[in-house]
Design a protein around this motif. Structure first.
Motif, PDB file in Angstrom:
ATOM      1  N   SER A  49       0.829  -1.201   0.000  1.00  0.00           N
ATOM      2  CA  SER A  49       0.000   0.000   0.000  1.00  0.00           C
ATOM      3  C   SER A  49       0.862   1.249   0.000  1.00  0.00           C
ATOM      4  O   SER A  49       1.829   1.344   0.750  1.00  0.00           O
ATOM      5  CB  SER A  49      -0.887   0.044   1.245  1.00  0.00           C
ATOM      6  OG  SER A  49      -1.838  -0.970   1.202  1.00  0.00           O
ATOM      7  N   LEU A  57      -5.237   5.464   0.301  1.00  0.00           N
ATOM      8  CA  LEU A  57      -4.351   4.328   0.087  1.00  0.00           C
ATOM      9  C   LEU A  57      -4.588   3.736  -1.292  1.00  0.00           C
ATOM     10  O   LEU A  57      -5.724   3.677  -1.762  1.00  0.00           O
ATOM     11  CB  LEU A  57      -4.633   3.239   1.128  1.00  0.00           C
ATOM     12  CG  LEU A  57      -4.438   3.625   2.582  1.00  0.00           C
ATOM     13  CD1 LEU A  57      -5.069   2.580   3.495  1.00  0.00           C
ATOM     14  CD2 LEU A  57      -2.966   3.780   2.885  1.00  0.00           C
ATOM     15  N   GLY A  59      -3.510   0.095  -3.125  1.00  0.00           N
ATOM     16  CA  GLY A  59      -2.867  -1.185  -2.862  1.00  0.00           C
ATOM     17  C   GLY A  59      -2.885  -2.113  -4.051  1.00  0.00           C
ATOM     18  O   GLY A  59      -3.802  -2.099  -4.862  1.00  0.00           O
ATOM     19  N   TYR A  91     -10.571  -1.290   2.271  1.00  0.00           N
ATOM     20  CA  TYR A  91     -10.261  -1.236   0.837  1.00  0.00           C
ATOM     21  C   TYR A  91     -11.459  -1.688   0.014  1.00  0.00           C
ATOM     22  O   TYR A  91     -12.232  -2.544   0.449  1.00  0.00           O
ATOM     23  CB  TYR A  91      -9.110  -2.188   0.480  1.00  0.00           C
ATOM     24  CG  TYR A  91      -7.751  -1.731   0.892  1.00  0.00           C
ATOM     25  CD1 TYR A  91      -6.973  -0.961   0.043  1.00  0.00           C
ATOM     26  CD2 TYR A  91      -7.235  -2.071   2.125  1.00  0.00           C
ATOM     27  CE1 TYR A  91      -5.712  -0.541   0.413  1.00  0.00           C
ATOM     28  CE2 TYR A  91      -5.967  -1.659   2.510  1.00  0.00           C
ATOM     29  CZ  TYR A  91      -5.227  -0.907   1.650  1.00  0.00           C
ATOM     30  OH  TYR A  91      -3.974  -0.497   2.016  1.00  0.00           O
TER      31      TYR A  91
END
Length: 132
Positions: A49, A57, A59, A91
């Motif tokens: 990430s 973020l 990733g 996420y």
């Protein structure tokens, strides 16, 4: 449009390490278990990430899920996320699977949307849907 839910797993974050401070980049590994296409699986994964200037973020990860009789499905994925209370992380993104397992074959060439949440204690929940 999101289709049928194809999987749910729960697990635990195992390790974290800093890869870079410019930009801030971390690597995370986890193990999980649950069901994929109605089949019991256990697996592992690692993702990297990058923290954006706005705190968001991005990733990228890869991993595998194994059935009790030794069949496997590998995956690669990408997603965007955000930090939550107490160090939790959330996420949303896409996974792409590869397998020779007949039980999991519907995952080949499918776009699988996911929700991946890690609470403050490191417990994980992954929910997956086929995107049609």
């Amino acid at each position: 449009m999101l289709g049928e839910q194809v999987g749910i797993t729960t697990g635990k974050r195992l390790a974290r390490r800093v890869l870079s401070t410019d930009p801030p980049t971390a690597e995370v590994s986890f193990e999980d278990s649950g069901t994929l296409c109605g089949v019991a699986v256990s697996g592992m994964g690692t993702y990297t990430s990058v923290v954006g200037a706005d705190g968001s973020l991005h990733g990228d990860g890869q991993g595998m899920e194994m059935t009790a009789d030794g069949e496997a499905a590998t995956w690669k994925g990408t997603g965007v996320g955000k930090f939550g209370p107490g160090g939790s992380v959330s996420y949303r993104g896409m996974l792409f699977f590869r397998t020779t397992s007949q039980k999991l074959a519907r995952l080949n060439n499918a776009c699988v949307a996911f929700e991946y949440d890690v609470d403050a204690s490191g417990s994980t929940v992954s929910k997956m849907w086929e995107w049609k």
